[in-house]
Design a protein around this motif. Structure first.
Motif, PDB file in Angstrom:
ATOM      1  N   PRO A  32       0.820  -1.202   0.000  1.00 27.25           N
ATOM      2  CA  PRO A  32       0.000   0.000   0.000  1.00 27.25           C
ATOM      3  C   PRO A  32       0.865   1.268   0.000  1.00 27.25           C
ATOM      4  CG  PRO A  32      -0.396  -1.335   1.967  1.00 27.25           C
ATOM      5  CD  PRO A  32       0.698  -1.975   1.253  1.00 27.25           C
ATOM      6  N   MET A  33       0.553   2.216  -0.888  1.00 29.74           N
ATOM      7  CA  MET A  33       1.376   3.393  -1.083  1.00 29.74           C
ATOM      8  C   MET A  33       1.505   4.219   0.192  1.00 29.74           C
ATOM      9  SD  MET A  33       1.032   6.376  -3.994  1.00 29.74           S
ATOM     10  CE  MET A  33       1.052   5.141  -5.293  1.00 29.74           C
ATOM     11  N   ALA A  34       0.429   4.287   0.985  1.00 30.79           N
ATOM     12  CA  ALA A  34       0.467   5.081   2.210  1.00 30.79           C
ATOM     13  C   ALA A  34       1.529   4.568   3.176  1.00 30.79           C
ATOM     14  CB  ALA A  34      -0.903   5.060   2.892  1.00 30.79           C
ATOM     15  N   GLN A  35       1.677   3.252   3.256  1.00 28.65           N
ATOM     16  CA  GLN A  35       2.667   2.674   4.158  1.00 28.65           C
ATOM     17  C   GLN A  35       4.064   2.732   3.561  1.00 28.65           C
ATOM     18  OE1 GLN A  35       1.522  -1.247   5.420  1.00 28.65           O
ATOM     19  NE2 GLN A  35      -0.547  -0.632   5.996  1.00 28.65           N
ATOM     20  N   VAL A  36       4.178   2.436   2.283  1.00 29.36           N
ATOM     21  CA  VAL A  36       5.490   2.410   1.649  1.00 29.36           C
ATOM     22  C   VAL A  36       6.121   3.792   1.644  1.00 29.36           C
ATOM     23  CG1 VAL A  36       6.748   1.909  -0.479  1.00 29.36           C
ATOM     24  CG2 VAL A  36       4.881   0.418   0.239  1.00 29.36           C
ATOM     25  N   SER A  37       5.323   4.844   1.429  1.00 28.50           N
ATOM     26  CA  SER A  37       5.868   6.195   1.361  1.00 28.50           C
ATOM     27  C   SER A  37       6.523   6.616   2.672  1.00 28.50           C
ATOM     28  CB  SER A  37       4.760   7.188   1.003  1.00 28.50           C
ATOM     29  OG  SER A  37       3.759   7.213   2.006  1.00 28.50           O
ATOM     30  N   GLN A  38       6.056   6.061   3.794  1.00 32.15           N
ATOM     31  CA  GLN A  38       6.613   6.438   5.083  1.00 32.15           C
ATOM     32  C   GLN A  38       7.980   5.804   5.343  1.00 32.15           C
ATOM     33  OE1 GLN A  38       3.704   6.609   8.422  1.00 32.15           O
ATOM     34  NE2 GLN A  38       2.230   5.859   6.915  1.00 32.15           N
ATOM     35  N   VAL A  39       8.361   4.831   4.518  1.00 33.10           N
ATOM     36  CA  VAL A  39       9.677   4.213   4.666  1.00 33.10           C
ATOM     37  C   VAL A  39      10.782   5.241   4.444  1.00 33.10           C
ATOM     38  CG1 VAL A  39      11.218   2.441   3.723  1.00 33.10           C
ATOM     39  CG2 VAL A  39       8.794   1.958   3.993  1.00 33.10           C
ATOM     40  N   GLN A  40      10.470   6.308   3.690  1.00 33.18           N
ATOM     41  CA  GLN A  40      11.469   7.342   3.405  1.00 33.18           C
ATOM     42  C   GLN A  40      11.965   8.030   4.671  1.00 33.18           C
ATOM     43  OE1 GLN A  40      10.142  10.640   0.963  1.00 33.18           O
ATOM     44  NE2 GLN A  40      12.141  10.832  -0.006  1.00 33.18           N
ATOM     45  N   LEU A  41      11.195   7.954   5.737  1.00 33.95           N
ATOM     46  CA  LEU A  41      11.610   8.562   6.991  1.00 33.95           C
ATOM     47  C   LEU A  41      12.835   7.862   7.587  1.00 33.95           C
ATOM     48  CD1 LEU A  41       8.060   9.046   8.529  1.00 33.95           C
ATOM     49  CD2 LEU A  41       9.543  10.827   7.608  1.00 33.95           C
ATOM     50  N   VAL A  42      13.135   6.654   7.110  1.00 32.64           N
ATOM     51  CA  VAL A  42      14.314   5.928   7.589  1.00 32.64           C
ATOM     52  C   VAL A  42      15.584   6.465   6.930  1.00 32.64           C
ATOM     53  CG1 VAL A  42      15.354   3.622   7.781  1.00 32.64           C
ATOM     54  CG2 VAL A  42      12.874   3.883   7.922  1.00 32.64           C
ATOM     55  N   GLN A  43      15.437   7.138   5.789  1.00 29.27           N
ATOM     56  CA  GLN A  43      16.604   7.546   4.997  1.00 29.27           C
ATOM     57  C   GLN A  43      17.586   8.431   5.768  1.00 29.27           C
ATOM     58  OE1 GLN A  43      15.694   8.799   1.007  1.00 29.27           O
ATOM     59  NE2 GLN A  43      17.534  10.065   0.862  1.00 29.27           N
ATOM     60  N   PRO A  44      17.155   9.499   6.459  1.00 32.08           N
ATOM     61  CA  PRO A  44      18.141  10.313   7.178  1.00 32.08           C
ATOM     62  C   PRO A  44      18.856   9.555   8.282  1.00 32.08           C
ATOM     63  CG  PRO A  44      15.903  10.987   7.710  1.00 32.08           C
ATOM     64  CD  PRO A  44      15.803  10.070   6.538  1.00 32.08           C
ATOM     65  N   VAL A  45      18.162   8.616   8.914  1.00 28.57           N
ATOM     66  CA  VAL A  45      18.812   7.810   9.951  1.00 28.57           C
ATOM     67  C   VAL A  45      19.947   6.993   9.348  1.00 28.57           C
ATOM     68  CG1 VAL A  45      18.467   6.012  11.681  1.00 28.57           C
ATOM     69  CG2 VAL A  45      16.663   7.693  11.262  1.00 28.57           C
ATOM     70  N   LEU A  46      19.676   6.357   8.204  1.00 28.91           N
ATOM     71  CA  LEU A  46      20.709   5.577   7.534  1.00 28.91           C
ATOM     72  C   LEU A  46      21.862   6.463   7.085  1.00 28.91           C
ATOM     73  CD1 LEU A  46      18.512   3.172   5.345  1.00 28.91           C
ATOM     74  CD2 LEU A  46      19.710   2.630   7.474  1.00 28.91           C
ATOM     75  N   SER A  47      21.544   7.637   6.534  1.00 32.19           N
ATOM     76  CA  SER A  47      22.593   8.541   6.058  1.00 32.19           C
ATOM     77  C   SER A  47      23.512   8.972   7.193  1.00 32.19           C
ATOM     78  CB  SER A  47      21.968   9.780   5.397  1.00 32.19           C
ATOM     79  OG  SER A  47      21.253   9.435   4.238  1.00 32.19           O
TER      80      SER A  47
END
Length: 306
Positions: free
Chosen positions: A255-270
């Protein structure tokens, strides 16, 4: 009567498909998370100018996009779609890479990752405005808090002077440019397709980016090490091309609503990659600032989805 009504309702994706969408989205985010630290590593060595890194990698991605579009025989955009693609290209292909490349000549990767962490919230705001959506007051409150947290963090971390530096202004400009490209691209993807949209945007920006790459070569020929060229290849092939394939595939599966929130992990990984690869110290202001920005961005995104 009941069976006909239920048949018209969109079916929820199976659990296995939902997990596949999340994994594809996470793969795309993982690919993007190396962009900031890798760019910092390349421009910090001094062998490649920020202009060459930002424009040259776009040329590499544009060449791959042209091949993909030709092989799959995608239909060409029409009329006003070209103008909208120019907006996407200006924000995602030109604005974000160029501004971040110059900012990372002086700003640390972890500091930049925290400022850029507000991107999901800014994208959500522009998507609401562009799509003329009605949303809750809580959305605007959390989005504003996220922006204040990002700017406040940049000001506090501004070399101890308590003010914004040129690099911080470049990063904020990069966030706005990328958010504009994401918001317009999200709407355009409904007409052209997800990966097709970014591919056409890359092709459209290919010629001017080639010219700028030529200017950078004439001004300062690259003399990077083999590692620099390997990182440059990653930025062009993965960060600006293949990463979008994984990301958009995840959104398509949903579901797009859930998948789009995965981007919030990006700054943590960076931030983690910056600590491991660049040996940048994780100070408490950086950690707390990152958590505050990510929390506000996540709250804004969830409020819009509701």
């Amino acid at each position: 009567m009941t069976s006909n009504s239920s048949a018209t309702l969109p079916a929820a994706p199976p659990l296995s498909s939902a997990r596949a969408g999340l994994w594809w989205g996470l793969l795309g985010v993982a690919a993007f998370s190396f962009t900031v630290p890798f760019t910092r590593m390349v421009v910090d060595d001094g062998g490649m100018s920020p202009l060459f890194v930002s424009c040259g990698r776009a040329v590499v991605a544009a060449a791959l996009a042209a091949v993909a579009l030709a092989v799959t025989r995608q239909r060409r955009p029409r009329g006003a779609q070209w103008a909208r693609l120019a907006i996407v290209a200006g924000g995602v292909v030109v604005g974000f890479p160029v501004l971040t490349s110059f900012a990372l000549t002086t700003a640390s990767a972890s500091h930049s990752a925290v400022v850029i962490a507000v991107l999901p919230a800014v994208t959500a705001v522009l998507a609401v405005l562009r799509g003329r959506e009605r949303t809750r007051v809580s959305f605007w409150v959390t989005a504003a808090l996220g922006a204040v947290a990002a700017v406040g963090f940049a000001a506090v971390q501004g070399g101890g002077t308590g003010g914004l530096h040129a690099a911080d202004l470049l990063l904020i400009g990069a966030v706005v440019a990328c958010a504009v490209g994401y918001a317009e691209g999200g709407l355009l993807a409904r007409e052209l397709g997800a990966w097709q949209t970014i591919s056409w945007a890359l092709v459209l920006a290919g010629v001017p980016m080639m010219l700028l790459t030529g200017v950078s070569l004439a001004q300062s020929p690259p003399t990077g090490s083999p590692l620099d060229w390997a990182l440059f290849a990653y930025l062009g092939v993965v960060s600006m091309f293949l990463g979008f394939f994984a990301w958009y595939r995840g959104l398509a599966i949903g579901p797009m609503a859930q998948v789009s929130q995965v981007q919030l992990v990006q700054p943590v990984l960076s931030i983690c990659w910056a600590a491991l690869l660049l040996h940048e110290q994780l100070t408490w202001p950086t950690v707390l600032g990152g958590l505050a920005v990510i929390a506000c961005a996540g709250a804004a995104v969830r409020s819009r989805l509701r």
